[in-house]
Design an enzyme around this catalytic site. Structure first.
Site, mmCIF file in Angstrom:
data_model
loop_
_atom_site.group_PDB
_atom_site.id
_atom_site.type_symbol
_atom_site.label_atom_id
_atom_site.label_comp_id
_atom_site.label_asym_id
_atom_site.label_seq_id
_atom_site.Cartn_x
_atom_site.Cartn_y
_atom_site.Cartn_z
ATOM 1 N N CYS A 77 0.830 -1.219 0.000
ATOM 2 C CA CYS A 77 0.000 0.000 0.000
ATOM 3 C C CYS A 77 0.864 1.268 0.000
ATOM 4 O O CYS A 77 1.524 1.545 -0.988
ATOM 5 C CB CYS A 77 -0.996 -0.046 1.149
ATOM 6 S SG CYS A 77 -2.433 0.957 0.814
ATOM 7 N N HIS A 174 -3.313 -5.179 1.789
ATOM 8 C CA HIS A 174 -2.641 -5.372 3.084
ATOM 9 C C HIS A 174 -2.594 -6.835 3.528
ATOM 10 O O HIS A 174 -3.396 -7.236 4.379
ATOM 11 C CB HIS A 174 -3.379 -4.571 4.161
ATOM 12 C CG HIS A 174 -3.168 -3.105 4.090
ATOM 13 N ND1 HIS A 174 -2.153 -2.467 4.773
ATOM 14 C CD2 HIS A 174 -3.828 -2.144 3.422
ATOM 15 C CE1 HIS A 174 -2.203 -1.171 4.525
ATOM 16 N NE2 HIS A 174 -3.215 -0.943 3.702
ATOM 17 N N GLU A 176 -0.769 -8.201 5.631
ATOM 18 C CA GLU A 176 -0.460 -8.325 7.066
ATOM 19 C C GLU A 176 -1.718 -8.253 7.925
ATOM 20 O O GLU A 176 -1.668 -8.486 9.121
ATOM 21 C CB GLU A 176 0.545 -7.235 7.487
ATOM 22 C CG GLU A 176 0.018 -5.807 7.572
ATOM 23 C CD GLU A 176 -0.242 -5.141 6.210
ATOM 24 O OE1 GLU A 176 -0.110 -5.821 5.170
ATOM 25 O OE2 GLU A 176 -0.579 -3.952 6.211
HETATM 26 N N1 GLN Z 1 -3.631 6.463 1.163
HETATM 27 C C1 GLN Z 1 -2.293 6.173 1.613
HETATM 28 C C2 GLN Z 1 -1.257 6.938 0.790
HETATM 29 O O1 GLN Z 1 -1.577 7.462 -0.257
HETATM 30 C C3 GLN Z 1 -2.017 4.681 1.560
HETATM 31 C C4 GLN Z 1 -2.971 3.937 2.457
HETATM 32 C C5 GLN Z 1 -2.444 2.670 3.035
HETATM 33 O O2 GLN Z 1 -1.256 2.448 3.106
HETATM 34 N N2 GLN Z 1 -3.363 1.850 3.510
HETATM 35 O O3 GLN Z 1 -0.143 7.008 1.168
#
Ligand code: GLN
Length: 196
Positions: A77, A174, A176
């Site tokens: 992410c 995610h 994890e």
């Molecule tokens: N929205 C976050 C970003 O742009 C990422 C979100 C996340 O890691 N769950 O950095």
């Protein structure tokens, strides 16, 4: 073999817990010198702008870039955004992986979602390869991949959610946060097999 988890912001504790449950030796990484003690690094989800700014403040940016030239990194992410070459706006990035991402492409926090994915690459861990249940939280879209980057996962409409370029791995979701440890096993295997 030791895996480090970048622990300056985001849900690094969840990655550490999962790795420990798997019996994988791991540690939190906050200082440049700690990179010398690990064979692979996970960059967790969180807020990519914050991770980037703190990486600059802690003088981690260049050491991380150097590490990623030779050693496996997996970004989940926000970590995937941080690993990318282009996030379509000015923020500190490692710029290691040939992907372009669009932040918050699925909307706001309330538009977070879960979906079952078919990830063919995971068949090397489990021949049955059941669907992988993926959790997306204000996830980025992997808009495009270049220079031999392999697409590992896509939504039904074709949007890219996981990719790999040699020793660099990204997931927009995610792993994890689920009990399914296949992506962590996949990364551990990558680290074990990688000869830098
Ligand atoms: N929205 C976050 C970003 O742009 C990422 C979100 C996340 O890691 N769950 O950095």
């Amino acid at each position: 073999m030791k895996i480090g988890v970048l622990a300056i912001q985001g849900d690094f504790a969840e990655h550490i817990n999962l790795l420990r449950r798997m019996g994988v030796e791991c540690c939190e990484v906050r200082l440049p010198a700690q990179l010398a003690e690990i064979d692979g690094l996970i960059i967790p989800g969180g807020e990519s702008t914050t991770i980037g700014k703190l990486a600059v403040d802690f003088e981690l940016l260049e050491p991380l870039r150097e590490f990623g030239k030779h050693k496996p990194i997996w970004g989940t992410c926000a970590g995937a955004i941080f690993l990318s070459k282009d996030a379509r706006r000015a923020q500190p990035l490692l710029g290691l992986m040939d992907i372009t991402v669009e932040r918050n492409a699925y909307g706001r926090q309330v538009d977070s979602f879960e979906v079952d994915l078919d990830i063919a690459a995971l068949a090397e861990l489990d021949a049955d390869n059941p669907p992988y249940h993926a959790i997306f939280i204000r996830a980025p879209l992997i808009e495009s991949v270049e220079n031999g980057t392999r697409i590992l996962g896509q939504l039904e409409d074709g949007r890219i959610v996981a990719a790999q370029q040699g020793h660099l791995l990204v997931t927009a979701f995610h792993p994890e946060l689920t009990a399914d440890n296949r992506f962590h096993r996949y990364f551990v295997k990558l680290v074990e097999s990688y000869d830098s």
